[in-house]
Design a protein around this motif. Structure first.
Motif, PDB file in Angstrom:
ATOM      1  N   GLU A  59       2.150  11.690  10.629  1.00 19.32           N
ATOM      2  CA  GLU A  59       2.635  11.078  11.858  1.00 19.32           C
ATOM      3  C   GLU A  59       3.295   9.726  11.562  1.00 19.32           C
ATOM      4  O   GLU A  59       4.325   9.381  12.156  1.00 19.32           O
ATOM      5  CB  GLU A  59       1.483  10.899  12.846  1.00 19.32           C
ATOM      6  N   THR A  63       7.334   8.545  12.453  1.00 18.23           N
ATOM      7  CA  THR A  63       7.566   7.534  13.490  1.00 18.23           C
ATOM      8  C   THR A  63       8.179   6.264  12.920  1.00 18.23           C
ATOM      9  O   THR A  63       8.157   6.019  11.710  1.00 18.23           O
ATOM     10  CB  THR A  63       6.253   7.187  14.198  1.00 18.23           C
ATOM     11  N   LYS A  66       5.418   0.778  12.799  1.00 17.68           N
ATOM     12  CA  LYS A  66       4.553   0.268  13.857  1.00 17.68           C
ATOM     13  C   LYS A  66       4.264  -1.214  13.674  1.00 17.68           C
ATOM     14  O   LYS A  66       4.053  -1.949  14.652  1.00 17.68           O
ATOM     15  CB  LYS A  66       3.261   1.074  13.864  1.00 17.68           C
TER      16      LYS A  66
END
Length: 450
Positions: A59, A63, A66
């Protein structure tokens, strides 16, 4: 090809950002390394299932970034809560407790993109600078099999030193970051008190002793994690605002240092400790000065305020007959001392603390840092509870052999632990309040000379 975990954390994260390394590859390497090393040293505990961790790594690869720790595997010291992962604090009284929320410091690490893989081992409730407990057992020194890893951040230091993780959190009340850093050859920073906020539970004014902080294999990595951990919390009146350190650390720095050694003979030292430390400081600007404050007064204030604090934290477990018998003798001793204290005892200890802060502030008008060993002895046999004697002097409490860390802890000053390569000992450089960056810059100078 270089193993990913042999790189610095800043390099690992840069490789993830550039696409040269995936979070999945890093997680696989981490789990392989833990499987290889951890059965011997027992530093990582409560390890999460590999499938779940690899899914989170996939994941992370899918993505956007972060935060500054995006995709980095991270094991949290088992004194801090991570939502969904058991917190034992090394105590059978809490074994199997699964919190619903993460502590502030842990949540900041998660918000920065780290993937929490499990916990690192610690003594029961972090009491004692030797990592063993009745839940997970003992943690071996990273370099000396059969010897103590120190503590209470012993699991964190060993996980770093054996390259199972690239960064680790620790906590420091009485040298819990500094002692294991020195014994395992890594770095640890006890930050200025309040820079890394604790939990907004119970009293938020009085017990200014323990703090969380970063551990790493380089000073730059310390700065990286410190910046993630730091920052005020609106629920805590004594939390501090601080500027980021990582952008400024590359400047490096030399410091005017004062060597305090064994505090004029007050601190018992195993033969070889002082010689090892003084040899390591050769070439640095160091003045040998006498003890600036009575050691016995510092100790008296310390054990009063420490027992008072521990009694407030562990009092409910002591009062409850169903959990009292599960506490180790040292915990019971601390609680009973704390409960027996009077307001006069606490006020007297606080006055000593205030006087020492005043004297230390004057020292920092002359020197940039005060230097002491990170421990009073080298790593001892893992089968010991604690050293009962050093250099022929009896240790009258379970923590007297770590008295050398009290000068910084008592008044909340920042202290950087730097390793002395190959010697299983380190130096602690204590700075003035809010001199965290200055200490890290000196640490970079130290590291570049190794």
């Amino acid at each position: 090809m270089e193993h990913p975990l042999h790189r610095d954390a800043t390099r690992i994260l840069a490789d993830i950002r550039s696409g040269q390394l995936t979070a999945v590859d890093l997680m696989e390497a981490t789990l392989d390394r833990i499987a290889q090393v951890n059965p011997v040293v027992n530093a990582v505990v409560s390890l999460r299932a590999a499938d779940a961790l690899l899914n989170e790594a996939r994941e992370a690869d899918r993505t956007d970034q972060k935060g500054p720790l995006h995709g980095l595997p991270f094991a949290v010291k088992d004194l801090a809560n991570v939502a969904g992962i058991a917190t034992s604090m090394g105590s059978t009284a809490l074994k199997g407790t699964i919190p619903d929320t993460s502590d502030i410091m842990v949540q900041r690490i998660q918000d920065a993109g780290a993937i929490i893989i499990g916990k690192t081992n610690t003594p029961e409730f972090g009491l004692g600078s030797h990592t063993f407990n009745s839940v997970f057992g003992e943690t071996q020194n990273a370099h000396l099999h059969g010897k103590s890893a120190g503590g209470s951040s012993g699991g964190a230091a060993v996980a770093l030193a054996t390259h199972m993780v690239a960064l680790a959190d620790g906590s420091d009340m009485m040298g819990s970051l500094r002692n294991p850093a020195g014994w395992n050859g890594v770095y640890g920073l006890r930050p200025t008190w309040g820079r890394v906020p604790s939990e907004p539970r119970g009293d938020t004014y009085l017990h200014q002793l323990a703090t969380n902080g970063p551990m790493a294999r380089t000073p730059s990595d310390l700065a990286l994690l410190l910046d993630v951990q730091s920052g005020p919390d609106s629920r805590q009146p004594l939390s501090r605002t601080a500027q980021p350190t990582l952008p400024e650390i590359n400047a490096g720095r030399s410091l005017r240092l004062a060597w305090l050694g064994d505090w004029g003979g007050a601190y018992a030292m195993e033969p070889g400790v002082i010689d090892t430390c003084t040899a390591a400081m050769s070439g640095y600007d160091v003045a040998d000065i006498g003890p600036p404050f009575p050691a016995e007064q510092l100790w008296d204030a310390w054990i009063t305020l420490r027992s008072w604090s521990v009694a407030q934290n562990l009092g409910p477990l002591y009062t409850d007959k169903s959990t009292r018998n599960s506490l180790k003798p040292e915990a019971i001793w601390e609680v009973e001392r704390g409960l027996a204290l009077s307001l006069v005892d606490v006020e007297r200890a606080s006055l000593i603390r205030s006087n020492w802060f005043s004297i230390a502030s004057k020292l920092f008008e002359i020197y940039d840092g005060l230097v002491l060993p990170t421990a009073q002895c080298f790593p001892f046999p893992i089968s010991w509870d604690w050293p009962k004697e050093i250099a022929g002097r009896k240790m009258d409490t379970y923590h007297r052999w770590m008295e050398v860390v009290v000068p910084a802890s008592l008044i909340g000053l920042p202290a950087l632990a730097v390793p002395i390569p190959g010697q299983h000992m380190g130096l602690q450089i204590i700075g003035r309040q809010d001199a965290d960056l200055q200490l890290l810059q000196f640490g970079l100078t130290w590291h570049s000379s190794l």
